[in-house]
Design a protein around this motif. Structure first.
Motif, mmCIF file in Angstrom:
data_model
loop_
_atom_site.group_PDB
_atom_site.id
_atom_site.type_symbol
_atom_site.label_atom_id
_atom_site.label_comp_id
_atom_site.label_asym_id
_atom_site.label_seq_id
_atom_site.Cartn_x
_atom_site.Cartn_y
_atom_site.Cartn_z
ATOM 1 N N VAL A 131 -41.151 -11.195 -15.321
ATOM 2 C CA VAL A 131 -39.730 -11.067 -14.989
ATOM 3 C C VAL A 131 -38.960 -12.213 -15.638
ATOM 4 N N GLU A 132 -37.652 -12.072 -15.646
ATOM 5 C CA GLU A 132 -36.792 -13.148 -16.122
ATOM 6 C C GLU A 132 -36.775 -14.294 -15.112
ATOM 7 N N ASN A 133 -36.287 -15.422 -15.567
ATOM 8 C CA ASN A 133 -36.229 -16.600 -14.718
ATOM 9 C C ASN A 133 -34.821 -17.192 -14.769
ATOM 10 N N CYS A 135 -34.446 -14.044 -11.569
ATOM 11 C CA CYS A 135 -34.579 -12.586 -11.632
ATOM 12 C C CYS A 135 -33.799 -11.924 -10.494
ATOM 13 N N TYR A 136 -33.411 -10.664 -10.713
ATOM 14 C CA TYR A 136 -32.782 -9.845 -9.672
ATOM 15 C C TYR A 136 -33.669 -9.824 -8.433
ATOM 16 N N ALA A 152 -42.783 -15.522 -14.076
ATOM 17 C CA ALA A 152 -41.497 -15.668 -14.755
ATOM 18 C C ALA A 152 -41.691 -16.039 -16.212
ATOM 19 N N TYR A 178 -39.992 -6.649 -16.533
ATOM 20 C CA TYR A 178 -38.735 -6.178 -15.935
ATOM 21 C C TYR A 178 -37.607 -7.076 -16.410
ATOM 22 N N THR A 179 -36.513 -6.462 -16.887
ATOM 23 C CA THR A 179 -35.391 -7.242 -17.395
ATOM 24 C C THR A 179 -34.060 -6.535 -17.130
ATOM 25 N N GLN A 184 -26.703 -10.052 -16.730
ATOM 26 C CA GLN A 184 -27.826 -10.109 -15.796
ATOM 27 C C GLN A 184 -27.401 -10.545 -14.402
ATOM 28 N N TYR A 368 -35.911 -16.920 -7.901
ATOM 29 C CA TYR A 368 -36.983 -17.423 -8.767
ATOM 30 C C TYR A 368 -38.341 -16.891 -8.323
#
Length: 407
Positions: A131-133, A135-136, A152, A178-179, A184, A368
């Motif tokens: 996931v992004e850092n 994240c949703y 992350a 997942y992004t 964002q 996070y």
């Protein structure tokens, strides 16, 4: 003789499933419950501005389908979704650069359900998700319920780093990435075109699923539209694109959709049958009728003009509200901006003191997957007027100035 009924022995009820015990609730929802008082200026929610809903045209669409085809509107429907709505969605997706047919789509009860269906169809306990850092938050919850391990991907102010992604894919062997690459949640940042192409190449090279969530992409205020990751070479057979009417029409409709390869889409349809059979028929038909009778693009443009003014009002007020040394994003669209206060500010510890000044934000820590940055916070700028934003930021500054940074 009098008979006395024996006192029944009582054993404790069986425990909840481990996934229910281990995954917490949404801190955003908790904050909204605490700050529901009308005097609170709430920057914590992710709520579209209700006064901008196209309520009259939506009501007319419902009236039309309930008058003309009440038996169909109030009946069960297919799991995949109403053909007319899928055709309209396929046309809109194709017009935006991604050739799509109705059979490429699964209608879901909001895009959040699409996330849950994908987690059910793809993930086993112990699988790794990237996931992004940060994240949703609700995505972290959806993946957590499956027992997946969430890792992350490092990034910067432009989004995730494709080189770091490639290294993690080799080391962690994840099932999916997942992004939310456009505006964002929570940061408001947008992944540039070259990084999107690089992400597609990594997925193609290493056999990685990409879940590309795009609930905010139509709410652009500045700059040019950036093509979906799903449209880049190498991503065609391994990207699932999620969309939603929640931010551009109305969240109460609970209408989203999933565009993905056939085998995975069919697995999600089976999972949806077990979850809710189908998304409410009347909502689907009303949305299809709205798309046929009204100009959604013109409505979105009107909304975006208002939201741009509100974003600008928040950007103008932040220098006077946040402590010296703070930094924040300047999103080109969407609903959120992300701020970082200087050390040793802890936005989670500070929130109760700030709420006493009748204003609220969301602390950054819950977003996070790994160690959190406790100096961060998320602000939603679309729900309040510019005047309310200015007053809310004044209260925020007052609350921060009156509190000890690390408390």
């Amino acid at each position: 003789m009098t008979l006395t009924a024996p006192t029944p022995t009582r054993s404790p009820a069986p425990q909840l499933a481990a996934r229910a015990r281990s995954v917490g609730g949404s801190p955003v929802r908790d904050i909204l419950a605490v700050t529901a008082r009308p005097e609170v200026i709430n920057f914590a929610g992710g709520l579209p501005a209700p006064e901008l809903f196209d309520a009259e045209a939506i009501a007319a669409a419902y009236q039309a389908v309930l008058t003309e085809a009440p038996g169909r509107a109030l009946q069960y429907s297919t799991t995949e979704g109403e053909p007319g709505l899928r055709a309209a969605l396929a046309g809109r997706t194709t017009a935006r650069g991604l050739p799509t047919g109705p059979d490429d789509l699964l209608v879901t009860t909001g895009s959040q359900q699409a996330l849950s269906l994908l987690a059910t169809a793809l993930l086993e306990p112990g699988d790794t998700v990237l996931v992004e850092n940060p994240c949703y938050l609700a995505a972290l919850q959806a993946f957590g319920f499956t027992g997946a391990r969430v890792v992350a991907v490092p990034g910067d102010e432009h989004g995730l780093d494709p080189e770091a992604l490639a290294e993690l894919v080799v080391r962690e062997r994840p099932k999916l990435l997942y992004t939310v690459p456009t505006f964002q949640n929570p940061t408001g940042r947008t992944l540039p075109t070259d990084r999107r192409a690089a992400v597609a190449a990594v997925a193609a090279r290493h056999g990685l699923w990409i879940v590309e969530d795009d609930p905010y992409g139509e709410l652009r205020y500045d700059g040019e539209r950036v093509p979906w990751i799903a449209s880049h070479p190498g991503a065609e057979d391994r990207t699932v694109l999620l969309g939603s009417f929640s931010k551009v029409m109305a969240p109460g409709l609970r209408l989203g959709w999933l565009r993905g390869p056939g085998e995975l889409r069919r697995a999600c349809a089976v999972a949806k049958q077990a979850a809710d059979l189908h998304t409410p028929t009347v909502n689907q038909l009303a949305a299809a009728r709205y798309l046929a009778d009204s100009d959604l693009d013109a409505h979105v443009a009107r909304v975006a003009r208002v939201y741009r003014v509100r974003r600008d009002a928040m950007l103008a007020g932040l220098p006077g509200a946040l402590p010296e040394g703070s930094v924040w994003t300047r999103p080109e669209g969407g609903m959120f901006l992300w701020a970082s206060l200087p050390e040793p500010y802890d936005t989670t510890a500070l929130l109760p003191q700030v709420v006493r000044h009748d204003v609220a934000y969301v602390p950054g820590a819950p977003f996070y997957a790994g160690p959190p940055d406790r100096t961060t916070l998320r602000l939603c700028f679309v729900t309040q007027t510019p005047e309310e934003i200015a007053e809310g930021l004044r209260r925020l500054g007052e609350g921060l100035r009156g509190a000890a940074p690390g408390v």
